[in-house]
Every structure is written in structure tokens, then in C-alpha cells.
Design an enzyme around this catalytic site. Sequence first.
Site, PDB file in Angstrom:
ATOM      1  N   GLU A  48       0.859  -1.197   0.000  1.00  0.00           N
ATOM      2  CA  GLU A  48       0.000   0.000   0.000  1.00  0.00           C
ATOM      3  C   GLU A  48       0.897   1.251   0.000  1.00  0.00           C
ATOM      4  O   GLU A  48       1.954   1.260   0.642  1.00  0.00           O
ATOM      5  CB  GLU A  48      -0.838  -0.029   1.293  1.00  0.00           C
ATOM      6  CG  GLU A  48      -1.687   1.191   1.542  1.00  0.00           C
ATOM      7  CD  GLU A  48      -2.426   1.111   2.894  1.00  0.00           C
ATOM      8  OE1 GLU A  48      -1.955   0.408   3.816  1.00  0.00           O
ATOM      9  OE2 GLU A  48      -3.468   1.770   3.031  1.00  0.00           O
ATOM     10  N   ASN A 107      -6.691   6.587  -1.821  1.00  0.00           N
ATOM     11  CA  ASN A 107      -5.656   5.586  -1.555  1.00  0.00           C
ATOM     12  C   ASN A 107      -5.918   4.471  -2.573  1.00  0.00           C
ATOM     13  O   ASN A 107      -6.899   3.734  -2.453  1.00  0.00           O
ATOM     14  CB  ASN A 107      -5.806   5.094  -0.108  1.00  0.00           C
ATOM     15  CG  ASN A 107      -4.673   4.190   0.329  1.00  0.00           C
ATOM     16  OD1 ASN A 107      -3.996   3.595  -0.506  1.00  0.00           O
ATOM     17  ND2 ASN A 107      -4.492   4.056   1.634  1.00  0.00           N
ATOM     18  N   LYS A 124      -9.333   2.520  -2.221  1.00  0.00           N
ATOM     19  CA  LYS A 124      -9.622   1.957  -0.893  1.00  0.00           C
ATOM     20  C   LYS A 124     -10.955   2.464  -0.327  1.00  0.00           C
ATOM     21  O   LYS A 124     -11.197   3.676  -0.303  1.00  0.00           O
ATOM     22  CB  LYS A 124      -8.467   2.313   0.057  1.00  0.00           C
ATOM     23  CG  LYS A 124      -8.550   1.675   1.437  1.00  0.00           C
ATOM     24  CD  LYS A 124      -7.260   1.988   2.216  1.00  0.00           C
ATOM     25  CE  LYS A 124      -7.207   1.377   3.582  1.00  0.00           C
ATOM     26  NZ  LYS A 124      -5.907   1.630   4.258  1.00  0.00           N
ATOM     27  N   GLU A 143      -5.469   8.562   7.993  1.00  0.00           N
ATOM     28  CA  GLU A 143      -5.958   8.257   6.635  1.00  0.00           C
ATOM     29  C   GLU A 143      -7.256   8.996   6.322  1.00  0.00           C
ATOM     30  O   GLU A 143      -7.486   9.401   5.178  1.00  0.00           O
ATOM     31  CB  GLU A 143      -6.147   6.750   6.459  1.00  0.00           C
ATOM     32  CG  GLU A 143      -4.846   6.013   6.232  1.00  0.00           C
ATOM     33  CD  GLU A 143      -5.080   4.602   5.736  1.00  0.00           C
ATOM     34  OE1 GLU A 143      -5.636   4.419   4.658  1.00  0.00           O
ATOM     35  OE2 GLU A 143      -4.676   3.664   6.457  1.00  0.00           O
ATOM     36  N   CYS A 169      -5.192  -3.060   2.391  1.00  0.00           N
ATOM     37  CA  CYS A 169      -4.988  -3.126   3.836  1.00  0.00           C
ATOM     38  C   CYS A 169      -6.261  -3.387   4.640  1.00  0.00           C
ATOM     39  O   CYS A 169      -6.787  -4.490   4.643  1.00  0.00           O
ATOM     40  CB  CYS A 169      -4.263  -1.866   4.304  1.00  0.00           C
ATOM     41  SG  CYS A 169      -3.499  -2.125   5.920  1.00  0.00           S
ATOM     42  N   ASN A 194      -0.200  -1.919   4.968  1.00  0.00           N
ATOM     43  CA  ASN A 194       0.751  -1.149   5.746  1.00  0.00           C
ATOM     44  C   ASN A 194       0.185  -1.079   7.157  1.00  0.00           C
ATOM     45  O   ASN A 194      -0.383  -0.070   7.579  1.00  0.00           O
ATOM     46  CB  ASN A 194       0.839   0.266   5.140  1.00  0.00           C
ATOM     47  CG  ASN A 194       2.250   0.787   5.169  1.00  0.00           C
ATOM     48  OD1 ASN A 194       2.949   0.595   6.164  1.00  0.00           O
ATOM     49  ND2 ASN A 194       2.656   1.454   4.110  1.00  0.00           N
TER      50      ASN A 194
HETATM   51  N1  CDV Z   1      -3.259   1.051   6.447  1.00  0.00           N
HETATM   52  C1  CDV Z   1      -4.285   0.398   7.054  1.00  0.00           C
HETATM   53  O1  CDV Z   1      -5.379   0.284   6.519  1.00  0.00           O
HETATM   54  N2  CDV Z   1      -4.021  -0.090   8.287  1.00  0.00           N
HETATM   55  C2  CDV Z   1      -5.032  -0.767   9.088  1.00  0.00           C
HETATM   56  C3  CDV Z   1      -4.840  -0.386  10.545  1.00  0.00           C
HETATM   57  C4  CDV Z   1      -4.912   1.062  10.735  1.00  0.00           C
HETATM   58  C5  CDV Z   1      -5.859  -1.100  11.405  1.00  0.00           C
HETATM   59  C6  CDV Z   1      -4.910  -2.271   8.953  1.00  0.00           C
HETATM   60  O2  CDV Z   1      -5.952  -2.912   8.775  1.00  0.00           O
HETATM   61  O3  CDV Z   1      -3.834  -2.803   9.065  1.00  0.00           O
END
Ligand code: CDV
Length: 234
Positions: A48, A107, A124, A143, A169, A194
Site C-alpha cells: 500500500e 488511496n 480503498k 488516513e 490493507c 501497511n
Molecule cells: N493502512 C491500514 O489500513 N491499516 C489498518 C490499521 C490502521 C488497522 C490495517 O488494517 O492494518
Amino acid sequence: MKKRMVHLAVAQMGPVQRGDSRAQVVERLKAMLQEAHRRGARWVVFPELALTTFFPRWDLKDQAEIDSFYESSMPNATTASLFVMAMQLGVGFYLGYAEIVGGRHFNTSILVAPDGNVTGKYRKIHIPGDAQAQDNAPIQHLEKKYFEVGDLGFPVWQTEQAKIGMCICNDRRWPETWRTMGLQGIEIGMVGYNTPSAYVQWDEPIHLRMHHHLLSLQASSISRDTAGLSTMAC
Ligand code: CDV
């Protein structure tokens, strides 16, 4: 279903620092693309927001500085050589980056086919974290300040090798992500991620972090509407 063998790679690139340039990062991505190709991979997943540092951890004030983390076109002058290399090697890839379009911030991830063409784009949907910095937090996760909710849904794309879907993510933790793609016949799910070592909203013990990550992917891969799905998370 016809049995196929597709070699897949996840390119774990390590952290990108705030002082690292895009050009330096692209050279790192190209080195990993070459290594994956040497090891027989046909598709590579990068993380990401792979082109810059994970800037949502800072409460930036200057809009010009904020906008400097986003890409207004892809490929562009800095990333073009990655696309050319992918085409020459015949390796497709997933790339996460911050996208600015008409003043809107997303994103985003793209799916680049082994012929070097952009085949798919995803923005995202499950944006985590805060819209405003939390007082006294050791690490911010902003974010919601930097991205709006993606507006492209969860499409899947038929490629020569398989039907591929993408998410980013936090999306991997939510059943509708996989159900929506499962109903479209997804065969490979690509996830750039990430996950921070400390998260302001959820004090998850370190030993559970990897467990919950794998649990989300494995449970989603085996659920009724995604039976037979391979997930590639990087
Ligand atoms: N970058 C993300 O989406 N991180 C989320 C954290 C913040 C919970 C994840 O699901 O890893």
C-alpha cells in the site's frame, strides 16, 4: 475448473523514509521485480502507498506538501521505467499509491498486466484512522484526513492467468470485500498493506497482529463465495 500453475510473488520492501525520493523507491521496486522474475514469478504484489513514506502518520499542515505525496497520473515520468521493465520481463504487478484526481484524494492500487498495460484500478473503501490528529498520540494514523472513500466498488479483472481482484490493507478485514469479489468469481485476491506497529484506535498486542492478519485472509479465502481463492498480501 481447469488446473493452472501461476507463480506469484509478494515484494516486501521494508520502510520508505520521509527523505527518500520517488526515484529511489522505484529503483527498489525494479530490483524486486527483477528478483521475482528470476525466481519464476508472473505477478508481483507491492505494498500500500508504495511510492512514498506512509505519510498518514504525520499531521501535515501545508497543502502543497500534502499534495506532493500524490500521483496525478500513472504511469508518470518517475514510474515509467517500472512499467517498461515489467513489460520486458512479462511480469504483471499490483502497485499501491496515493492518487489525486480533480482535487480529490484516494488511496489507490492498480493492476498492471504482464504486457505493461494498466488493466484495473481500485480505490480503498475502508479508510481507517482519524480525520484529525489525536492529542498526545505517539503515532498518528490520519488516513481519514488524507483520503476519501473509494468510488470504484470491488471489481475483478479477467487476465490471461486468472480472475484477479484488489483491495487495500484494512479492506481485508471486512467480509463484504471478499463476498463482493467472490460473487464475481475472483481467483486471486491481491492486497497491499501497511499495518502500523502501533495504532491509536486499537491497542492490539503484537503477537495477535500477524494472527489477525492471517486469520482475515485465510477465513476469507475459504468462505463459501470465494472457495479456492488465493490471497497475496504484501
Ligand atoms: N493502512 C491500514 O489500513 N491499516 C489498518 C490499521 C490502521 C488497522 C490495517 O488494517 O492494518
